[in-house]
Design a protein around this motif. Sequence first.
Motif, PDB file in Angstrom:
ATOM      1  N   LEU A 104       0.862  -1.189   0.000  1.00  0.00           N
ATOM      2  CA  LEU A 104       0.000   0.000   0.000  1.00  0.00           C
ATOM      3  C   LEU A 104       0.896   1.236   0.000  1.00  0.00           C
ATOM      4  N   PRO A 105       1.083   1.881  -1.144  1.00  0.00           N
ATOM      5  CA  PRO A 105       2.050   2.970  -1.245  1.00  0.00           C
ATOM      6  C   PRO A 105       1.630   4.196  -0.437  1.00  0.00           C
ATOM      7  N   GLU A 106       2.635   4.947   0.008  1.00  0.00           N
ATOM      8  CA  GLU A 106       2.382   6.208   0.717  1.00  0.00           C
ATOM      9  C   GLU A 106       2.038   7.279  -0.307  1.00  0.00           C
ATOM     10  N   LEU A 107       0.942   7.995  -0.100  1.00  0.00           N
ATOM     11  CA  LEU A 107       0.668   9.157  -0.936  1.00  0.00           C
ATOM     12  C   LEU A 107      -0.194  10.126  -0.137  1.00  0.00           C
ATOM     13  N   LYS A 108      -0.265  11.353  -0.595  1.00  0.00           N
ATOM     14  CA  LYS A 108      -1.026  12.367   0.131  1.00  0.00           C
ATOM     15  C   LYS A 108      -2.508  12.175  -0.186  1.00  0.00           C
ATOM     16  N   LEU A 109      -3.297  11.937   0.860  1.00  0.00           N
ATOM     17  CA  LEU A 109      -4.728  11.716   0.649  1.00  0.00           C
ATOM     18  C   LEU A 109      -5.529  12.894   1.201  1.00  0.00           C
ATOM     19  N   PHE A 110      -6.491  13.379   0.415  1.00  0.00           N
ATOM     20  CA  PHE A 110      -7.348  14.445   0.937  1.00  0.00           C
ATOM     21  C   PHE A 110      -8.768  13.928   1.095  1.00  0.00           C
ATOM     22  N   LYS A 111      -9.485  14.516   2.079  1.00  0.00           N
ATOM     23  CA  LYS A 111     -10.883  14.138   2.316  1.00  0.00           C
ATOM     24  C   LYS A 111     -11.775  15.102   1.555  1.00  0.00           C
ATOM     25  N   ILE A 112     -12.714  14.578   0.796  1.00  0.00           N
ATOM     26  CA  ILE A 112     -13.579  15.447  -0.002  1.00  0.00           C
ATOM     27  C   ILE A 112     -14.487  16.288   0.914  1.00  0.00           C
ATOM     28  N   GLU A 113     -14.803  15.765   2.117  1.00  0.00           N
ATOM     29  CA  GLU A 113     -15.629  16.550   3.053  1.00  0.00           C
ATOM     30  C   GLU A 113     -14.943  17.864   3.407  1.00  0.00           C
ATOM     31  N   ASP A 114     -13.597  17.856   3.461  1.00  0.00           N
ATOM     32  CA  ASP A 114     -12.865  19.072   3.815  1.00  0.00           C
ATOM     33  C   ASP A 114     -12.995  20.135   2.725  1.00  0.00           C
ATOM     34  N   LEU A 115     -13.262  19.710   1.490  1.00  0.00           N
ATOM     35  CA  LEU A 115     -13.354  20.664   0.388  1.00  0.00           C
ATOM     36  C   LEU A 115     -14.800  21.037   0.071  1.00  0.00           C
ATOM     37  N   GLN A 116     -15.726  20.085   0.253  1.00  0.00           N
ATOM     38  CA  GLN A 116     -17.094  20.326  -0.219  1.00  0.00           C
ATOM     39  C   GLN A 116     -18.168  20.253   0.861  1.00  0.00           C
ATOM     40  N   GLY A 117     -17.793  20.002   2.119  1.00  0.00           N
ATOM     41  CA  GLY A 117     -18.820  19.957   3.158  1.00  0.00           C
ATOM     42  C   GLY A 117     -19.382  18.563   3.383  1.00  0.00           C
ATOM     43  N   ASN A 118     -20.616  18.454   3.885  1.00  0.00           N
ATOM     44  CA  ASN A 118     -21.136  17.141   4.265  1.00  0.00           C
ATOM     45  C   ASN A 118     -21.651  16.353   3.049  1.00  0.00           C
TER      46      ASN A 118
END
Lengths: 292, 356
Positions: free
Chosen positions: B319-333
């Motif tokens: 399972l490679p390391e990569l930067k993951l972002f949460k879509i909730e942080d960008l678009q809300g609930n």
Amino acid sequence: MSSALATRPPARAGSVVTEGLAVRALLIGIAVVFLALFLVLPLVTVFIQAFAKGWSAYLAAFTEADARSAIRLTLLTAAIAVPFNLVFGIMASWAIAKFEFRGKNLLVTLIDLPFSVSPVVSGLIYVLVFGAQGLLGPWLLEHDIQIIFAVPGIVLATIFVTFPFVARQLIPLMQEQGTAEEEAALTLGASGWHAFLTVTLPNIRWGLLYSVLLCNARAMGEFGAVSVVSGHIRGLTNTLPLHVEILYNEYNFVASFAVASLLAGLALVTLLVKSLLEWRFSAEIAAGARGH
Amino acid sequence: MSSTPNVRRLSRRRRVLALCAGSVGLVSAGLASALLTSGTAQAQAELLNVSYDPTRELYKEINAAFIEEWKAKTGETVTVRAAHGGSGSQARTVIDGIPADVVTLGIPSDIDAISRLSKKIPADWRTKLPNEGLPYTSTVVFLVRKGNPKGVKDWGDLVKPDVKVITPNPKTSAGGRWNFLAAWGYAYEKEGKSADKANAFVGQLYKQVPVLDTGARGSTVTFAQRGLGDVLPTWENEAYLVFDEFGRDKFDVVVPPTSIYAEPPVALVDANVDKKGTRKQAEAYLQFLYSDKAQAIFAKHHYRPIKREAAKPEHLAQLPELKLFKIEDLQGNWDDIQKKNFDNGGLFDQLSKPPQ
């Protein structure tokens, strides 16, 4: 019409084919290539892929539990749908061919409906009626009856899709035979039921057998409508065609084509039996068609 | 015909009668066996897990492990059945009444939809299980043809003029929605948090999609078996499955520098388990997904376990390391995310409209 025929030069009436040899060869060639490309090649591919890893891999596809359950379900569905359509198909065509009544054309149209409706719609109508959000959904839920995503839904969808096969085959046959023989039987004192059993049914038996064969092939092979109402539960609501798709999507190509070859084999056997019937009983079928 | 002797008629009649009797017999036999099968189904505890498309191989192994553990613990033999398909269409079958005990879907909004439209799952389902109902997480990586001939390294390369992208329809597939949101999130960060520019980027991306299948597995078959397209953005687990299944000499997996934190949640279908009387087994099944044994199986199939210590090191290394972002942080609930992007008239519909 008759005047048009009369003005034709008489010399041409005798020769059926007027095209040259080259044109004929070209047309026949195109037909043969087309058949080979679109019919024979795909069929052969099914069997080649199925046997790609030998006999044991081929047979293994049928010993697996989910495959067996799919075979059982497919046989069960056909065992219910075909007799159902046999009985109701005969009733419908008997009524349409031998009697005059108001709304006859409407009935014929209704019988034809499953042919013209997309199978997806045929499935969806049952979801809309029997689904949890459907017309009868709340009532069914209350009485703990599961129709769609279970065997009854699959059977219903199959019956709907295969309904026209028997009736469509029998109506023209019965209409051509007319009502004279039945009338004679009735005049001689036979009851209506007696006349049906001894006069009508024997006259249509080969057409009936033929239509049952076709109906059975389609009942076992139906994909679209059954896919909508099945829910794809492995070992429970997967029929053979659905099982083929699942295996294919799981990269299990040998098993997928092995099961597909079973369905293709069924179609070939159907054709063979049909041809045998036509060959063996051609005289009788012709006599039946001529009637009196 | 009228000259046929009477004897012949009689035998015919007998044959016809036999035919009728035979068909009636067949019908009743069919009905009887249909009733019988539904009868035996109730005698033994039977769970139905309605899941999304790429988890076929995963749940085959998980189910076998659970059956074994449940037998050892309680002595009861339980059957676990599975149904797979596009996450959105699977949610639809649950709404329409498939007797699912548990749902293990690809994206939270599909469980929200079941809860909203059928009330079979309570609205606060996220609070019923650890980690908001996520026994594992995943992300989106790229599968490309061997040697990466189009030089795809990051999300931005997907809109290069000669690149064809294969991705499932976001309307029906959870994987398709994660791909959509991942591309959007990438462009949003890259373009200085401009939603308009992110929309334009995603719009361009979907212009380069020749086939929209209904589920992730359909897209995989389109890309790997039918040989269409240059890049398949897909679930990490699906990419590695193809890699192993079709041979490493045909494909490469490209891990982009950033991607989305994909959340495939699980939930109990309360109304169904109470009706079927399978609550005990179904709850145990969901708890089992958080056990060390199940966590190790997740890692083995290239899913990201939430308990990393339970997984084998060699599986974690895959399972490679990569930067993951949460879509909730960008678009809300999730209600907003689903409505804004995928509901009728949402962003995906606007973008896929043919130019006027």
